[in-house]
Design an enzyme around this catalytic site. Sequence first.
Site, PDB file in Angstrom:
ATOM      1  CE  LYS A  68      -1.769  54.356  67.610  1.00  0.00           C
ATOM      2  NZ  LYS A  68      -1.537  52.923  67.459  1.00  0.00           N
ATOM      3  CD  GLU A 107      11.777  60.621  71.720  1.00  0.00           C
ATOM      4  OE1 GLU A 107      12.585  60.736  70.759  1.00  0.00           O
ATOM      5  OE2 GLU A 107      11.466  59.556  72.223  1.00  0.00           O
ATOM      6  CB  CYS A 118      14.639  57.691  69.156  1.00  0.00           C
ATOM      7  SG  CYS A 118      14.228  57.630  70.898  1.00  0.00           S
ATOM      8  CD  GLU A 168      15.241  57.045  63.919  1.00  0.00           C
ATOM      9  OE1 GLU A 168      14.118  57.311  63.471  1.00  0.00           O
ATOM     10  OE2 GLU A 168      15.546  57.179  65.113  1.00  0.00           O
TER      11      GLU A 168
HETATM   12  P1  NDP Z   1       5.358  55.536  63.432  1.00  0.00           P
HETATM   13  O1  NDP Z   1       5.783  56.926  63.620  1.00  0.00           O
HETATM   14  O2  NDP Z   1       4.601  55.130  62.254  1.00  0.00           O
HETATM   15  O3  NDP Z   1       4.518  55.029  64.718  1.00  0.00           O
HETATM   16  C1  NDP Z   1       4.515  55.627  65.995  1.00  0.00           C
HETATM   17  C2  NDP Z   1       3.107  55.662  66.551  1.00  0.00           C
HETATM   18  O4  NDP Z   1       2.312  56.550  65.753  1.00  0.00           O
HETATM   19  C3  NDP Z   1       2.390  54.320  66.491  1.00  0.00           C
HETATM   20  O5  NDP Z   1       1.560  54.168  67.620  1.00  0.00           O
HETATM   21  C4  NDP Z   1       1.572  54.452  65.231  1.00  0.00           C
HETATM   22  O6  NDP Z   1       0.461  53.605  65.205  1.00  0.00           O
HETATM   23  C5  NDP Z   1       1.147  55.892  65.298  1.00  0.00           C
HETATM   24  N1  NDP Z   1       0.713  56.460  64.025  1.00  0.00           N
HETATM   25  C6  NDP Z   1       0.988  56.040  62.767  1.00  0.00           C
HETATM   26  N2  NDP Z   1       0.389  56.837  61.854  1.00  0.00           N
HETATM   27  C7  NDP Z   1      -0.278  57.781  62.538  1.00  0.00           C
HETATM   28  C8  NDP Z   1      -1.075  58.889  62.172  1.00  0.00           C
HETATM   29  N3  NDP Z   1      -1.315  59.193  60.892  1.00  0.00           N
HETATM   30  N4  NDP Z   1      -1.606  59.661  63.141  1.00  0.00           N
HETATM   31  C9  NDP Z   1      -1.378  59.396  64.433  1.00  0.00           C
HETATM   32  N5  NDP Z   1      -0.633  58.341  64.855  1.00  0.00           N
HETATM   33  C10 NDP Z   1      -0.072  57.554  63.931  1.00  0.00           C
HETATM   34  O7  NDP Z   1       6.655  54.677  63.541  1.00  0.00           O
HETATM   35  P2  NDP Z   1       6.820  53.168  63.077  1.00  0.00           P
HETATM   36  O8  NDP Z   1       6.437  52.423  64.265  1.00  0.00           O
HETATM   37  O9  NDP Z   1       6.146  52.797  61.832  1.00  0.00           O
HETATM   38  O10 NDP Z   1       8.345  53.176  62.730  1.00  0.00           O
HETATM   39  C11 NDP Z   1       8.823  53.763  61.524  1.00  0.00           C
HETATM   40  C12 NDP Z   1      10.128  54.427  61.749  1.00  0.00           C
HETATM   41  O11 NDP Z   1       9.957  55.444  62.738  1.00  0.00           O
HETATM   42  C13 NDP Z   1      11.182  53.549  62.344  1.00  0.00           C
HETATM   43  O12 NDP Z   1      11.806  52.797  61.385  1.00  0.00           O
HETATM   44  C14 NDP Z   1      12.061  54.559  63.011  1.00  0.00           C
HETATM   45  O13 NDP Z   1      12.921  55.123  62.053  1.00  0.00           O
HETATM   46  C15 NDP Z   1      11.115  55.607  63.496  1.00  0.00           C
HETATM   47  N6  NDP Z   1      10.729  55.438  64.903  1.00  0.00           N
HETATM   48  C16 NDP Z   1      11.243  56.256  65.818  1.00  0.00           C
HETATM   49  C17 NDP Z   1      10.927  56.103  67.129  1.00  0.00           C
HETATM   50  C18 NDP Z   1      11.483  56.950  68.163  1.00  0.00           C
HETATM   51  O14 NDP Z   1      11.530  56.541  69.328  1.00  0.00           O
HETATM   52  N7  NDP Z   1      11.895  58.154  67.853  1.00  0.00           N
HETATM   53  C19 NDP Z   1      10.050  55.043  67.596  1.00  0.00           C
HETATM   54  C20 NDP Z   1       9.492  54.250  66.532  1.00  0.00           C
HETATM   55  C21 NDP Z   1       9.842  54.468  65.252  1.00  0.00           C
HETATM   56  P3  NDP Z   1       0.504  52.121  64.578  1.00  0.00           P
HETATM   57  O15 NDP Z   1       1.864  51.610  64.698  1.00  0.00           O
HETATM   58  O16 NDP Z   1      -0.452  51.402  65.404  1.00  0.00           O
HETATM   59  O17 NDP Z   1       0.052  52.257  63.182  1.00  0.00           O
END
Ligand code: NDP
Length: 451
Positions: A153, A228, A262, A353
Amino acid sequence: MTLTVLNPATEEPIAELEQAGVEEADEAVARARAAYPAWRAVAPADRARLLRRLAGLVEEHAEELARIESENVGKPIAGARGEVGMVSQVFHFYAGAVDKHFGETIPAAGGAALTFREPLGVVGLIVPWNFPLNIASWKLAPALAVGNTAVLKPAELTPLSAMRLAELVLEAGIPEGVVNVLVGKGSVVGQRLVEHPDVAKIGFTGSTEVGRLVMKGAAETIKRVTLELGGKSANVIFEDADLERAAAAAPYAVFDNAGQDCCARSRVLVQKSVYDRFLDRFVDATRRVKVGDPADESTEMGPLISAEHREKVGSYVDGVSSAFRGEVPESAGFWFPCTIVEATNDYRVAREEVFGPVAAVIPFEDEADAIRIANDTPYGLSGSIWTRDGARALRVARAIDAGVLSVNANTSVRVQTPFGGFKQSGFGRELGMHALDGYSEVKSVFVSTEG
Ligand code: NDP
């Protein structure tokens, strides 16, 4: 429901897609489940050959994939090419690893005790928007190498490279149903994968907040999870460091990928005796970071991913005086300037973050103070130590509670080395041979040799 995918550098739509819902998620899991027995039975050498073919196809289509990623994420094209290069390396590495993930023979009375590495079944791979194809490959390649089938996904904002990869998977000869890409909302299809009884494991990269939900949701079916998550990594500069090198490298350690990383070293810890000298050089080096059109070969930093995210990043520096604030194009696009803030470790910008191009520079007294501040965070993903004293480098590296550290460098990710976090940065390891452990179970078998 349709999903409009934007180019963050222009705010223009680049694709309209059908979004999957719960029903489609269930269908994808069913396809993966049906494909599992045959895929796990593929002979190791043949599975390796198929993965190697996929690696080759990624290489052949590298420019196309890099352009997709650059347009969809707003990444500078040069960086996107490097990332796609890593994707093919990842598939090559795990093609080679298929028959090198061994069991053991263990002394036991009356016979032989053996261990086997068994695949888990259907795995759900949930990936974020910051390095869409890279992070997908870190999960998909070891999962397939061990014999699992997968539902991948991608983030709603950046599904295009995963969709293209799914086509290359089939072109490589990997059977239908082994890899299924599901484009839809995380809160709908992501959550469904987490709760689905036929999904054996979730490999997740994203925010700590959603990581918590994944862990909670997985509890119902005792699903395996690897997480992660976020980071707030320290770049620790000691007075005996090569300050020129450390300062020249520091902007890329935090502003790369517009800070949406990250592993971003977003807390720059500098020993007081060299604080002013370092800050001047850091500001100078940041002034030279080339921000602009991601399609331009010389661009080093593009826009943020979305308008909403730009607003969130801005909230960390609104009303805070900055030591430096760079320039951005005036055209459309979710631009945010490189920003350097002088702080202490209790500022919000130093605790949370930001996931944008904002660095907090924090002074420290001595080695003990540096370690205390570096560890004064709920996160523990990455970090750097700059010093010419080898013993200190090792002492500090051992003392910092983080999964991935570098000395006199700012790199975190290599195909062959384990990657993952301590504390609230998550658990489990990606990359290297370690990733295979996260996509397999150890089975112990005792064979009696008594007549
Ligand atoms: P999210 O954690 O929301 O998204 C990561 C993935 O999880 C996406 O594919 C998202 O889907 C999915 N997701 C969202 N809600 C759910 C759920 N309830 N159950 C299962 N999967 C879910 O990160 P964001 O992209 O919104 O970013 C928000 C913040 O997260 C950033 O500002 C940053 O601080 C942090 N982040 C950290 C990352 C890292 O590499 N450690 C990477 C990205 C973000 P979808 O987006 O399609 O809704």
